[in-house]
Design a protein around this motif. Sequence first.
Motif, PDB file in Angstrom:
ATOM      1  N   TRP A  50       0.715  -1.008  -0.068  1.00  0.00           N
ATOM      2  CA  TRP A  50      -0.001  -0.002  -0.109  1.00  0.00           C
ATOM      3  C   TRP A  50       0.986   1.314   0.084  1.00  0.00           C
ATOM      4  O   TRP A  50       0.384   2.520  -0.103  1.00  0.00           O
ATOM      5  N   THR A  51       2.088   1.249   0.016  1.00  0.00           N
ATOM      6  CA  THR A  51       2.993   2.323   0.061  1.00  0.00           C
ATOM      7  C   THR A  51       3.358   2.755  -1.284  1.00  0.00           C
ATOM      8  O   THR A  51       4.316   3.690  -1.510  1.00  0.00           O
ATOM      9  N   THR A  52       2.891   1.900  -2.342  1.00  0.00           N
ATOM     10  CA  THR A  52       3.220   2.232  -3.614  1.00  0.00           C
ATOM     11  C   THR A  52       2.908   3.777  -3.979  1.00  0.00           C
ATOM     12  O   THR A  52       1.983   4.572  -3.599  1.00  0.00           O
ATOM     13  N   GLU A  53       3.935   4.332  -4.849  1.00  0.00           N
ATOM     14  CA  GLU A  53       3.763   5.752  -5.242  1.00  0.00           C
ATOM     15  C   GLU A  53       3.686   5.740  -6.968  1.00  0.00           C
ATOM     16  O   GLU A  53       3.682   6.570  -7.579  1.00  0.00           O
ATOM     17  N   ALA A  54       3.672   4.556  -7.345  1.00  0.00           N
ATOM     18  CA  ALA A  54       3.643   4.262  -8.945  1.00  0.00           C
ATOM     19  C   ALA A  54       2.307   4.936  -9.730  1.00  0.00           C
ATOM     20  O   ALA A  54       2.830   5.088 -10.888  1.00  0.00           O
ATOM     21  N   HIS A  55       1.434   5.318  -8.861  1.00  0.00           N
ATOM     22  CA  HIS A  55       0.322   6.065  -9.663  1.00  0.00           C
ATOM     23  C   HIS A  55       0.561   7.566  -9.652  1.00  0.00           C
ATOM     24  O   HIS A  55      -0.015   8.373 -10.183  1.00  0.00           O
ATOM     25  N   ARG A 146      -0.686  11.633  -0.960  1.00  0.00           N
ATOM     26  CA  ARG A 146      -0.803  10.567  -0.403  1.00  0.00           C
ATOM     27  C   ARG A 146      -1.712  10.525   0.971  1.00  0.00           C
ATOM     28  O   ARG A 146      -1.296  10.330   2.263  1.00  0.00           O
ATOM     29  N   PRO A 147      -3.012  10.740   0.915  1.00  0.00           N
ATOM     30  CA  PRO A 147      -3.791  10.947   2.125  1.00  0.00           C
ATOM     31  C   PRO A 147      -3.801   9.621   2.907  1.00  0.00           C
ATOM     32  O   PRO A 147      -3.983   9.595   4.088  1.00  0.00           O
ATOM     33  N   ASP A 148      -3.921   8.532   2.330  1.00  0.00           N
ATOM     34  CA  ASP A 148      -3.869   7.351   3.380  1.00  0.00           C
ATOM     35  C   ASP A 148      -2.266   7.120   4.208  1.00  0.00           C
ATOM     36  O   ASP A 148      -2.766   6.840   5.103  1.00  0.00           O
ATOM     37  N   TRP A 152      -2.107   7.347   8.194  1.00  0.00           N
ATOM     38  CA  TRP A 152      -1.362   6.384   9.036  1.00  0.00           C
ATOM     39  C   TRP A 152      -0.385   7.190  10.048  1.00  0.00           C
ATOM     40  O   TRP A 152      -0.422   6.728  10.978  1.00  0.00           O
ATOM     41  N   TYR A 153       0.268   8.156   9.414  1.00  0.00           N
ATOM     42  CA  TYR A 153       1.117   8.882  10.419  1.00  0.00           C
ATOM     43  C   TYR A 153       0.072   9.659  11.550  1.00  0.00           C
ATOM     44  O   TYR A 153       0.746   9.730  12.470  1.00  0.00           O
ATOM     45  N   GLU A 154      -0.908  10.218  11.105  1.00  0.00           N
ATOM     46  CA  GLU A 154      -1.760  10.776  12.165  1.00  0.00           C
ATOM     47  C   GLU A 154      -2.000  10.069  13.142  1.00  0.00           C
ATOM     48  O   GLU A 154      -2.291  10.460  14.263  1.00  0.00           O
TER      49      GLU A 154
END
Length: 200
Positions: A50-55, A146-148, A152-154
């Motif tokens: 789920w960490t992908t930035e490919a999009h 990357r709101p997801d 996660w950090y929040e």
Amino acid sequence: MTAAEPTSTPTAPPVAAAGPVFRTAGAADVPALVALVESAYRGESSRAGWTTEAHLLEGQRTDEAAVAELLGRPDSVVLLVEGDDGGPVACCHVERRGTAAYFGMFSVSPAAQGGGLGRRVLARAEEWARVEWGATAMEMTVIEQRPDLIAWYERRGFARTGEFEPFPYGDERFGVPLRTDLRFAKLAKQLAGPPAQRVH
């Protein structure tokens, strides 16, 4: 004689599963670290996690020169978690910046995502910053689109500061953007508690 009373075999208490093995990275780890970071963020392999930035980005996420430069900085460390084969399955970069510490290059192999390893890497980075450097805050930048990941950090105590940094358009060392509105949001978290003992 009376028959001996049957004896019960004492039951051993459950043994907690061993945690991830952390160590600091060295020059020999650079190629494996680059491969890990690329697998977590770029290309088709990254889409398994789920960490992908490919999009959002094509091209590279980092390279050997950039990782080696991080290792050579003063007050800078790359922490990694070794897999069964001895290679890294997770890593992060932590750098002292005054009374705060910067957290970056956070990567978990797509095959190891979803099991809580990322939370443990983040916790170890916070511990390192607090104990080794006496840092009172942890800071980072995350692509705003990357709101997801920001959420996660929040959930782990970070908050948006309202500050932003521009994406380095035109510098393909950081990737080839697939959209024109990318920018970095700055997040920060206060690190509570006095230093306990040194991490290493």
